[in-house]
Motif scaffolding. Structure first.
Motif, PDB file in Angstrom:
ATOM      1  N   ARG A   4       3.215   9.216  -0.328  1.00 34.51           N
ATOM      2  CA  ARG A   4       2.109   8.607   0.574  1.00 34.51           C
ATOM      3  C   ARG A   4       2.054   6.652  -0.014  1.00 34.51           C
ATOM      4  O   ARG A   4       1.846   7.353  -1.166  1.00 34.51           O
ATOM      5  N   ARG A   5       2.123   5.944   0.737  1.00 34.47           N
ATOM      6  CA  ARG A   5       2.067   4.599  -0.230  1.00 34.47           C
ATOM      7  C   ARG A   5       0.676   3.995   0.809  1.00 34.47           C
ATOM      8  O   ARG A   5       0.825   4.295   2.182  1.00 34.47           O
ATOM      9  N   ARG A   6       0.024   3.619  -0.141  1.00 24.56           N
ATOM     10  CA  ARG A   6      -1.439   3.368   0.985  1.00 24.56           C
ATOM     11  C   ARG A   6      -1.547   1.968   1.128  1.00 24.56           C
ATOM     12  O   ARG A   6      -0.849   1.076   0.206  1.00 24.56           O
ATOM     13  N   PHE A   7      -1.617   1.240   1.634  1.00 21.96           N
ATOM     14  CA  PHE A   7      -1.857  -0.395   2.164  1.00 21.96           C
ATOM     15  C   PHE A   7      -2.818  -0.563   1.389  1.00 21.96           C
ATOM     16  O   PHE A   7      -4.006  -0.773   1.082  1.00 21.96           O
ATOM     17  N   ARG A   8      -2.582  -1.851   0.421  1.00 23.83           N
ATOM     18  CA  ARG A   8      -3.639  -2.360  -0.587  1.00 23.83           C
ATOM     19  C   ARG A   8      -4.051  -4.283  -0.088  1.00 23.83           C
ATOM     20  O   ARG A   8      -2.995  -4.312   0.271  1.00 23.83           O
ATOM     21  N   MET A   9      -5.605  -4.128  -0.258  1.00 18.19           N
ATOM     22  CA  MET A   9      -6.145  -5.479   0.093  1.00 18.19           C
ATOM     23  C   MET A   9      -6.855  -5.432  -1.393  1.00 18.19           C
ATOM     24  O   MET A   9      -7.516  -4.824  -1.831  1.00 18.19           O
ATOM     25  N   SER A  10      -6.459  -6.935  -1.298  1.00 19.13           N
ATOM     26  CA  SER A  10      -7.822  -8.015  -2.915  1.00 19.13           C
ATOM     27  C   SER A  10      -8.997  -7.640  -2.129  1.00 19.13           C
ATOM     28  O   SER A  10      -9.414  -8.178  -0.633  1.00 19.13           O
ATOM     29  N   SER A  11     -10.085  -7.949  -3.158  1.00 16.69           N
ATOM     30  CA  SER A  11     -11.624  -7.776  -2.668  1.00 16.69           C
ATOM     31  C   SER A  11     -12.162  -8.458  -2.949  1.00 16.69           C
ATOM     32  O   SER A  11     -11.794  -8.876  -4.242  1.00 16.69           O
TER      33      SER A  11
END
Length: 159
Positions: A4-11
């Motif tokens: 499973r590949r998850r979308f990554r987003m910076s914080s």
């Protein structure tokens, strides 16, 4: 079975040093992003760092104050899109800290002053302005830079 590949987003963390209706603001300079605009102490969350640890670090780096974890309160989450990329901003409020706020990074900020929620200086970084007004109104979530058609259906006052 595939991984499973998850979308990554910076914080990014934002720190509202608050004294009653006033909060600490900074004018950005020489950063290449929104120079000349006012904002508040903020910065990216680093690899392996918690949101709280990032907020404590940024407060010390940018305005030279030490905040205890117990004195930070999460007040708002901003889902934002700038420069074509999405990211999440986490706004923390502190009403107690050690030290006197000062320009900790004078190469990035030219001015520090106390600002009222009712009279934000111009120009102010637009998405930070929206989040601060949301915090003042007790709102815990906002979006900026996305199609907000569905939000207008729920909240017509957004226009």
């Amino acid at each position: 079975m595939t991984e499973r590949r998850r979308f990554r987003m910076s914080s990014t963390v934002f720190i509202v040093l608050r004294q009653g209706d006033m909060f600490c603001s900074l004018r950005r300079v020489a950063t290449g992003w929104m120079d000349g605009h006012f904002s508040i102490p903020a910065g990216a969350v680093e690899e392996g760092e918690s949101l709280l640890a990032a907020a404590l670090r940024e407060a010390q780096e940018e305005v030279g104050v030490v905040i205890e974890v117990a004195d930070l309160r999460h007040a708002h989450t901003l889902h934002c899109r700038t420069r074509g990329e999405g990211w999440v901003g986490h706004f923390f409020v502190a009403e107690r800290w050690q030290g006197t706020p000062m320009l900790g990074e004078p190469e990035k900020h030219s001015d520090l002053h106390w600002t009222s929620f009712q009279a934000l200086p111009e120009p102010f970084v637009p998405y930070v302005r929206n989040a601060l007004l949301g915090i003042a109104a007790g709102e815990t979530y906002s979006e900026y830079g996305y199609n907000t058609h569905f939000l207008r259906l729920l909240r017509p006052e957004l226009g």
